[in-house]
Scaffold this active site. Structure first.
Site, short mmCIF file in Angstrom:
data_model
loop_
_atom_site.label_atom_id
_atom_site.label_comp_id
_atom_site.label_asym_id
_atom_site.label_seq_id
_atom_site.Cartn_x
_atom_site.Cartn_y
_atom_site.Cartn_z
N CYS A 2 0.83 -1.21 0.00
CA CYS A 2 0.00 0.00 0.00
C CYS A 2 0.86 1.26 0.00
O CYS A 2 1.99 1.24 0.47
CB CYS A 2 -0.88 0.02 1.24
SG CYS A 2 -1.85 -1.45 1.46
N ARG A 27 4.84 0.09 -6.26
CA ARG A 27 4.84 -0.73 -5.05
C ARG A 27 3.82 -1.87 -5.15
O ARG A 27 3.86 -2.79 -4.35
CB ARG A 27 4.50 0.13 -3.84
CG ARG A 27 5.53 1.20 -3.57
CD ARG A 27 5.05 2.15 -2.50
NE ARG A 27 4.94 1.50 -1.22
CZ ARG A 27 5.86 1.56 -0.27
NH1 ARG A 27 6.95 2.23 -0.47
NH2 ARG A 27 5.68 0.95 0.87
N TRP A 74 -3.28 -2.56 -1.41
CA TRP A 74 -2.96 -3.93 -1.81
C TRP A 74 -3.69 -4.81 -0.80
O TRP A 74 -3.36 -4.81 0.38
CB TRP A 74 -1.45 -4.15 -1.77
CG TRP A 74 -0.96 -5.38 -2.44
CD1 TRP A 74 -0.67 -5.54 -3.77
CD2 TRP A 74 -0.64 -6.64 -1.82
NE1 TRP A 74 -0.20 -6.80 -4.00
CE2 TRP A 74 -0.18 -7.49 -2.83
CE3 TRP A 74 -0.72 -7.12 -0.51
CZ2 TRP A 74 0.21 -8.80 -2.59
CZ3 TRP A 74 -0.33 -8.43 -0.26
CH2 TRP A 74 0.12 -9.24 -1.30
N ASN A 100 -1.49 2.16 5.98
CA ASN A 100 -0.66 1.03 5.55
C ASN A 100 -0.39 0.17 6.78
O ASN A 100 -0.13 0.72 7.86
CB ASN A 100 0.70 1.50 5.02
CG ASN A 100 0.58 2.19 3.68
OD1 ASN A 100 -0.47 2.24 3.09
ND2 ASN A 100 1.71 2.73 3.20
N GLY A 101 -0.38 -1.14 6.64
CA GLY A 101 -0.09 -2.01 7.77
C GLY A 101 -1.30 -2.85 8.14
O GLY A 101 -2.26 -2.95 7.36
N GLU A 485 17.25 -17.74 -8.93
CA GLU A 485 16.91 -16.35 -9.24
C GLU A 485 16.40 -16.22 -10.69
O GLU A 485 15.44 -15.49 -10.96
CB GLU A 485 18.13 -15.45 -9.00
CG GLU A 485 17.97 -13.99 -9.31
CD GLU A 485 16.83 -13.30 -8.55
OE1 GLU A 485 16.22 -13.90 -7.66
OE2 GLU A 485 16.52 -12.15 -8.92
N LYS A 489 12.71 -14.77 -11.58
CA LYS A 489 12.52 -13.61 -12.47
C LYS A 489 11.52 -13.96 -13.56
O LYS A 489 10.63 -13.19 -13.86
CB LYS A 489 13.84 -13.18 -13.14
CG LYS A 489 14.82 -12.44 -12.29
CD LYS A 489 14.48 -11.01 -11.95
CE LYS A 489 13.68 -10.88 -10.70
NZ LYS A 489 14.23 -11.07 -9.41
N GLU A 492 7.80 -14.39 -12.16
CA GLU A 492 7.07 -13.26 -11.57
C GLU A 492 6.62 -12.23 -12.59
O GLU A 492 5.60 -11.57 -12.37
CB GLU A 492 7.86 -12.60 -10.44
CG GLU A 492 9.13 -11.92 -10.85
CD GLU A 492 9.91 -11.37 -9.66
OE1 GLU A 492 9.29 -10.97 -8.68
OE2 GLU A 492 11.14 -11.35 -9.74
N HIS A 508 16.41 -36.54 -9.26
CA HIS A 508 15.65 -37.09 -8.13
C HIS A 508 14.16 -36.79 -8.25
O HIS A 508 13.46 -36.80 -7.24
CB HIS A 508 16.22 -36.53 -6.82
CG HIS A 508 17.65 -36.92 -6.62
ND1 HIS A 508 18.02 -38.14 -6.10
CD2 HIS A 508 18.79 -36.29 -6.97
CE1 HIS A 508 19.35 -38.22 -6.09
NE2 HIS A 508 19.84 -37.11 -6.62
N LYS A 607 5.94 -4.39 -4.34
CA LYS A 607 7.38 -4.18 -4.30
C LYS A 607 7.96 -4.51 -2.94
O LYS A 607 9.02 -5.10 -2.84
CB LYS A 607 7.69 -2.73 -4.68
CG LYS A 607 9.18 -2.39 -4.68
CD LYS A 607 9.94 -3.21 -5.72
CE LYS A 607 11.43 -2.98 -5.67
NZ LYS A 607 12.15 -4.09 -6.36
C1 F6R Z 1 11.59 -10.60 -6.61
C2 F6R Z 1 11.44 -9.68 -5.50
C3 F6R Z 1 11.03 -10.23 -4.19
C4 F6R Z 1 11.84 -9.55 -3.08
C5 F6R Z 1 11.35 -10.03 -1.70
C6 F6R Z 1 12.17 -9.43 -0.58
O1 F6R Z 1 12.01 -9.94 -7.75
O2 F6R Z 1 11.63 -8.52 -5.64
O3 F6R Z 1 11.17 -11.61 -4.14
O4 F6R Z 1 13.18 -9.88 -3.25
O5 F6R Z 1 10.01 -9.66 -1.54
O6 F6R Z 1 12.14 -8.04 -0.64
P1 F6R Z 1 13.23 -7.15 0.06
O7 F6R Z 1 14.51 -7.37 -0.63
O8 F6R Z 1 12.73 -5.76 -0.07
O9 F6R Z 1 13.28 -7.61 1.49
#
Ligand code: F6R
Length: 612
Positions: A2, A27, A74, A100-101, A485, A489, A492, A508, A607
């Site tokens: 949010c 975000r 959100w 927010n929260g 990773e 990527k 997502e 396995h 985000k």
């Molecule tokens: C993937 C991504 C998320 C963040 C995760 C942790 O591209 O961005 O998986 O890495 O939510 O976020 P931070 O690094 O802000 O703790």
């Protein structure tokens, strides 16, 4: 997640709030809303994009006024509906609130307020808070908006950043924070409050972050800050370390693309002034004071989520390999709830781009309470995690706006490499060995630049496979986390199902998935396990899979194994993830664009994940 923007000043609030909300779109959100005080309280809310809200408020003359609050939501409590979107109102006094929260005791408060005759129109915890403030609001007896907010927050458990207005106090904006960030921007005769500096910086670069349990009352002339128990607090207004250029696209189509291409620069900034190849030393000001404790440490636990977890996994390898200290890496969300054993000499490192991830923050708090030395590897300066750490190292990667983390990943790995060398040099590593690794580390940005030149060919190869719905990403050793990773990527932002795993694990079980033409991306750079990776590639090929390999320049042999190859410059194995991940980031980016997805606002994602 949010986002909050609020304004009180001499300008029209509406355009400013809309612009702020657009800056916060990255975000992640599913609905938006706004309240403006103009004679009375005017509220509009809309499901979907900020542009839907814009269409509502632009047509409505009620939204002309110089005091307002706005929000991108959100969903957590209650579905994505207009009724659940913020701002929420009380039912008596014309109070509106954005939040927010999560209010954890909202259910008990709702029962209490329902018994007092209040009628709720949403399923949210936020409406409960708005109603509680309204219940306590009694200006005739000294309970003005500020006091009512303080009193309400004394009844609340959970996390909040809030901004509140009341039609009976048309010159007052009240905001407060506990556990969720909120900044107060102080301009000339105007104030912009936001959950993120990006919504403030276009208007003022002077701001202060609210501390936990603090309430700020803003009027047209001044602001005053106090605790929820009404004890005065004097905040320090500081210069924001952010300029507009950093949060604008500047010729790129998407922030993710911009941030992938920014990696060489981000890494140079991250390493600047911290490496001395001639002396074979790493200078990390934030850790200097704790160097003796780090040298004596017996165990390092790295806690993180998502992409940050993948860099933390590489950190685990680096710490054991270079600094020879036992290290383990764990999902922060698991660590915090499993009654972890913290013995003397344990160091816990939280790795996070945002510094706000709820699970990572909670894991570090838990570890600190149990006596661990708490360190942070964080990008956002002044965010919640660095506020509770004993020490840490900032990434200096600049703002990361694309939801899919890219430059933060490579900067996290660079910082974890520097931390490992910092410890290694004080433990067992010679100045010569450290100096030679530092020289290699300093070349990583140039090597990434060469990989970025492959952009067009990476796009062309991605195009060949983009219709496939299932992909595998495989690697060994340092590049097992790189494979994870790469898979994250891709899934997502392109919504393709992808699994990453250690190449040896495939046999396995997952090997059963391989059918004719299934793309399998191998990180097959020259290193200690090269031959083993070749065997794994053969296993995939012989079952009809299509192998795309990330290989070391000059490796001709790989063409006998893989159908498609991305060559990256030679780099020592322990530094290779920073270079090998770049083609995987570009593949994911192109796959999402080719599939027509909104790269910077992938569905269902936020985000920073500030709820559990
Ligand atoms: C993937 C991504 C998320 C963040 C995760 C942790 O591209 O961005 O998986 O890495 O939510 O976020 P931070 O690094 O802000 O703790």
């Amino acid at each position: 997640m949010c986002g909050i923007v609020a304004y009180l000043g001499h300008r029209q609030a509406r355009p400013l709030l809309l612009e702020g909300l657009k800056r916060l779109e990255y975000r992640g959100y599913d609905s938006a809303g706004m309240a403006v005080i103009n004679g009375g309280l005017h509220v509009a809310r809309a499901v979907g994009r900020v542009s839907n809200l814009e269409a509502l408020v632009t047509a409505d003359p009620g939204f002309t006024g110089t005091l307002g609050i706005a929000h991108t939501r959100w969903a957590t409590h209650g579905g994505v509906t207009e009724a659940n979107a913020h701002p929420h109102r009380d039912d008596t006094n014309g109070i509106a609130l954005v939040h927010n929260g999560i209010i954890e005791n909202y259910s008990a408060l709702r029962t209490y307020l329902t018994e007092r005759g209040h009628v709720f129109t949403s399923e949210t915890d936020t409406e409960v808070l708005a109603m509680l403030i309204g219940e306590l609001y009694d200006p005739a007896h000294g309970m003005d908006l500020e006091k009512a907010v303080q009193a309400a927050l004394r009844e609340v458990t959970g996390a909040y950043a809030i901004a509140v207005v009341c039609e009976r106090e048309p010159d007052t904006l009240v905001c407060a924070r506990k556990g969720s960030p909120l900044l107060v921007g102080v301009g000339s005769g105007e104030f912009v409050v936001a959950s993120d500096a990006s919504a403030i910086v276009a208007h003022t670069t002077q701001a202060f972050p609210l501390d936990d349990y603090n309430v700020c009352k803003i009027t047209r002339e001044k602001f005053t800050t106090s605790t929820i128990h009404n004890v005065p607090v004097t905040p320090r207004v500081e210069q924001l370390e952010l300029d507009l250029e950093q949060i604008e696209l500047g010729g790129y189509s998407h922030f993710m693309q911009k941030e992938i291409f920014e990696q060489p620069r981000a890494l140079r900034t991250c390493m600047r002034g911290r490496l001395d190849a001639a002396e074979g030393t790493v200078v990390l000001g934030g850790l200097r004071q704790f160097a003796p404790q780090l040298v004596r440490s017996r165990r390092v636990i790295l806690a993180a989520q998502g992409t940050a977890l993948h860099s933390a996994m590489i950190g685990e390898y680096l710490l054991e390999d270079l600094a020879k200290v036992p290290a383990e890496c764990e999902y922060a969300s698991e660590f915090r709830y499993r009654n972890p054993i913290i013995e003397e000499g344990t160091v816990v490192v939280a790795v996070s781009q945002s510094g706000e991830t709820a699970d990572t923050l909670a894991a570090l708090t838990e570890a600190k309470e149990r006596g661990a030395l708490a360190l942070g590897v964080i990008n956002v300066v002044g965010s919640s995690i660095p506020r509770i750490t004993d020490a840490g190292v900032y990434l200096r990667a600049g703002p990361e706006i694309g939801v899919a983390s890219t430059k933060a990943f490579t900067a996290q790995v660079a910082v974890l490499t520097m931390v490992s060398l910092f410890m290694a040099r004080r433990r067992f590593m010679s100045a010569e060995q450290c100096g030679s690794l530092i020289r290699e580390l300093e070349q990583v940005p140039d090597k990434i630049e060469r990989v970025l030149e492959l952009n067009d060919s990476i796009r062309a190869i991605t195009e060949k496979y983009v219709e496939r719905e299932n992909w595998l990403f495989l690697g060994r050793g340092y590049n097992y986390p790189t494979a994870l990773e790469g898979a994250l990527k891709l899934k997502e932002i392109s919504y393709i199902h992808a699994e990453g795993m250690p190449a040896a694990e495939m046999k396995h079980g997952p090997i059963a998935l391989i059918d004719d033409g299934m793309p399998a991306v191998f990180i097959a750079t020259r290193g200690s396990q090269y031959e083993k990776v070749m065997s794994n590639i053969s296993e995939v090929r012989s079952r009809g899979g299509h192998v795309i390999a990330v290989a070391t320049e000059g490796d001709q042999e790989i063409h006998h194994h893989a159908q498609d190859v991305f060559y990256i410059p030679d780099v020592p194995e322990c530094l290779s993830p920073m270079v090998a991940v770049v083609p995987l980031q570009l593949m994911a980016y192109h796959a999402a664009v080719l599939r027509g997805h909104d790269v910077d606002k992938p569905r269902n994602l936020a985000k920073s994940v500030t709820v559990e």
